[in-house]
Design an enzyme around this catalytic site. Structure first.
Site, PDB file in Angstrom:
ATOM      1  N   HIS A   1       0.839  -1.209   0.000  1.00 55.86           N
ATOM      2  CA  HIS A   1       0.000   0.000   0.000  1.00 55.86           C
ATOM      3  C   HIS A   1       0.874   1.258   0.000  1.00 55.86           C
ATOM      4  O   HIS A   1       0.604   2.207  -0.752  1.00 55.86           O
ATOM      5  CB  HIS A   1      -0.917  -0.028   1.221  1.00 55.86           C
ATOM      6  CG  HIS A   1      -1.661   1.245   1.473  1.00 55.86           C
ATOM      7  ND1 HIS A   1      -2.961   1.449   1.062  1.00 55.86           N
ATOM      8  CD2 HIS A   1      -1.282   2.398   2.095  1.00 55.86           C
ATOM      9  CE1 HIS A   1      -3.347   2.657   1.429  1.00 55.86           C
ATOM     10  NE2 HIS A   1      -2.344   3.258   2.050  1.00 55.86           N
ATOM     11  N   GLU A   2       1.896   1.261   0.838  1.00 52.70           N
ATOM     12  CA  GLU A   2       2.765   2.437   0.898  1.00 52.70           C
ATOM     13  C   GLU A   2       3.544   2.613  -0.402  1.00 52.70           C
ATOM     14  O   GLU A   2       3.757   3.738  -0.862  1.00 52.70           O
ATOM     15  CB  GLU A   2       3.720   2.319   2.086  1.00 52.70           C
ATOM     16  CG  GLU A   2       3.031   2.250   3.439  1.00 52.70           C
ATOM     17  CD  GLU A   2       2.064   3.398   3.670  1.00 52.70           C
ATOM     18  OE1 GLU A   2       2.287   4.502   3.131  1.00 52.70           O
ATOM     19  OE2 GLU A   2       1.068   3.195   4.380  1.00 52.70           O
TER      20      GLU A   2
ATOM     21  N   HIS B   1       1.496   4.416  -2.914  1.00 56.82           N
ATOM     22  CA  HIS B   1       1.560   5.873  -2.758  1.00 56.82           C
ATOM     23  C   HIS B   1       2.802   6.432  -3.441  1.00 56.82           C
ATOM     24  O   HIS B   1       2.754   7.500  -4.065  1.00 56.82           O
ATOM     25  CB  HIS B   1       1.577   6.239  -1.278  1.00 56.82           C
ATOM     26  CG  HIS B   1       0.249   6.153  -0.609  1.00 56.82           C
ATOM     27  ND1 HIS B   1      -0.896   6.700  -1.128  1.00 56.82           N
ATOM     28  CD2 HIS B   1      -0.116   5.569   0.563  1.00 56.82           C
ATOM     29  CE1 HIS B   1      -1.912   6.474  -0.316  1.00 56.82           C
ATOM     30  NE2 HIS B   1      -1.473   5.784   0.707  1.00 56.82           N
TER      31      HIS B   1
ATOM     32  N   GLU C   1      -6.569   7.052  -0.643  1.00 53.19           N
ATOM     33  CA  GLU C   1      -6.448   5.785   0.070  1.00 53.19           C
ATOM     34  C   GLU C   1      -7.052   4.622  -0.705  1.00 53.19           C
ATOM     35  O   GLU C   1      -6.486   3.525  -0.742  1.00 53.19           O
ATOM     36  CB  GLU C   1      -7.086   5.888   1.459  1.00 53.19           C
ATOM     37  CG  GLU C   1      -6.340   6.773   2.432  1.00 53.19           C
ATOM     38  CD  GLU C   1      -4.911   6.311   2.694  1.00 53.19           C
ATOM     39  OE1 GLU C   1      -4.619   5.111   2.536  1.00 53.19           O
ATOM     40  OE2 GLU C   1      -4.082   7.160   3.044  1.00 53.19           O
TER      41      GLU C   1
END
Length: 320
Positions: A130-131, A134, A202
Site C-alpha cells: 500500500h505504501e 503511494h 487511500e
C-alpha cells in the site's frame, strides 16, 4: 493528474497563507506571507520527507540490520517496478506505517515496531505494498507538502493570536474579526484539504497495493488489525504532530484532541469491503489453473515464519 493535483494544492495553500497574512497585517502582511509560503513550498519539496522521518525518530535499516523486513520491501518494489526506497523502522507500539519522499527515486517507507510485532508476514506485505502504491502514484509529494504547509498555517494562526489581537492595530484591516479568522478558519481549511486528499488517495492505493502484494485479503486483514489497535494504543508522536496524521495508512490519532474529530481517512470498514470485493472479482475471473499457479507462487515466495507468530522466532532487527 497527480501533477495537476499537487499544483492545485500548492496554489491553494499559498493563497491561504497570503490570506492569513492579509488578515494579520494588511497588504504588507500579505506580501510577507507570500514570501514565507514560497520559501515553505521550496523547503517542503526538498526537505519535508526527511523532516517527517525526524519527527518520528525513524531509524533507517538495511539488509544487514533488518534482513527479512528489508527483503520484503525489496521484493515488493520489484513487483511494482519501482526503485528501491529507503526503509525505516519507528520505535512505536502502535501498529502503523507511512511513505514519504518527493518522487519514487527519493522515496522512503517506514513501519512501526508495533506493526512488525503484531502483524503476520502476509499482512505486513499488504501494508508495505500500500505504501509503495503511494510512492508509485507520487502521493508522497502531496502528503509531505500538505503536512508541512498545514502545520505552518496553524503556526501562523497562533502568531495572529499573539500579535494581531489589538483592536487598534491599523495594519489589521478587519481587527479582531481578521484575527479570529486567521486563528480558526485558516487551520480548519488546511485540515479540510488534508481530509479531501487523503480520502480520495487511500482507495486507489489500497487497490494498487493489493495488486503489488498479490492478495487483497492480506491488506484487508492488516487494516482491521491496525484500526483496532490504533484505538487502544496511543501514538504520542502523532498527537504532537497532528498535521502528519493523513500520511499514515490508518489515522494514528486517539481522538483525545480536537484534531481527531474530523477523520483524515476513509471509513476502514468501507476500505475492507472494497478489498474483499476485489478479491471476489479476482477469484471469479481466474481459471482453476491460474489459481493453482498463484497458490504455488505464494508458497514459494512467502516464508513460513512471520513476526512473533506461532513457534517461529521474530526476525533480528531494531524492533526485536
Amino acid at each position: 493528474m497527480n501533477t495537476m493535483r499537487t499544483a492545485m494544492l500548492l496554489a491553494f495553500m499559498t493563497a491561504l497563507f497570503m490570506g492569513v497574512g492579509y488578515l494579520i497585517g494588511g497588504r504588507g502582511g500579505m506580501m510577507i506571507a507570500f514570501m514565507l509560503a514560497a520559501a515553505a513550498n521550496l523547503f517542503s519539496y526538498w526537505n519535508s520527507g526527511n523532516m517527517v522521518l525526524r519527527m518520528y525518530d525513524a531509524q533507517e535499516v538495511d539488509a544487514q540490520s533488518a534482513p527479512e523486513f528489508y527483503g520484503l520491501v525489496e521484493k515488493l518494489a520489484a513487483n511494482a517496478n519501482l526503485p528501491m526506497p529507503r526503509v525505516y523502522v519507528i520505535n512505536n507500539p502502535q501498529p502503523n506505517a507511512f511513505a514519504t519522499g518527493r518522487n519514487p527515486e527519493n522515496a522512503a517507507v517506514a513501519a512501526s515496531t508495533g506493526l512488525l510485532n503484531a502483524l503476520s508476514y502476509e499482512e505486513v506485505s499488504g501494508v508495505m505494498a500500500h505504501e509503495l502504491a503511494h510512492v508509485q502514484y507520487r502521493d508522497t509529494l502531496t502528503m509531505t507538502i500538505t503536512a508541512t504547509l498545514a502545520g505552518a498555517i496553524s503556526m501562523l494562526g497562533n502568531f495572529a493570536f499573539l500579535l494581531g489581537g489589538n483592536r487598534n492595530n491599523n495594519n489589521n484591516p478587519l481587527g479582531i474579526v481578521g484575527v479570529l479568522a486567521a486563528m480558526i478558519v485558516a487551520p480548519f481549511a488546511a485540515m479540510l484539504v488534508q481530509m479531501a486528499i487523503s480520502r480520495t488517495r487511500e482507495y486507489s492505493a489500497d487497490r494498487r497495493g493489493a495488486e503489488i502484494c498479490g492478495n487483497p485479503l492480506w491488506l484487508a486483514s492488516a487494516l482491521a488489525k491496525i484500526a483496532g489497535a490504533a484505538e487502544r494504543i496511543p501514538n504520542t508522536a502523532a498527537e504532537r504532530n497532528p498535521a502528519t496524521a493523513h500520511m499514515f495508512i490508518i489515522n494514528p490519532l486517539s481522538g483525545e484532541r480536537m484534531d481527531s474529530l474530523f477523520s483524515t481517512h476513509p471509513n476502514t470498514a468501507n476500505r475492507i469491503a472494497a478489498l474483499e470485493q476485489m478479491a471476489q472479482e479476482r477469484q471469479t475471473h481466474s481459471t482453476p489453473q491460474s489459481q493453482a499457479d498463484t497458490a504455488v507462487r505464494k508458497t514459494r515466495s512467502v516464508p513460513q515464519t512471520g513476526w512473533g507468530r506461532g513457534d517461529s522466532q521474530p526476525p533480528k532487527g531494531p524492533w526485536s
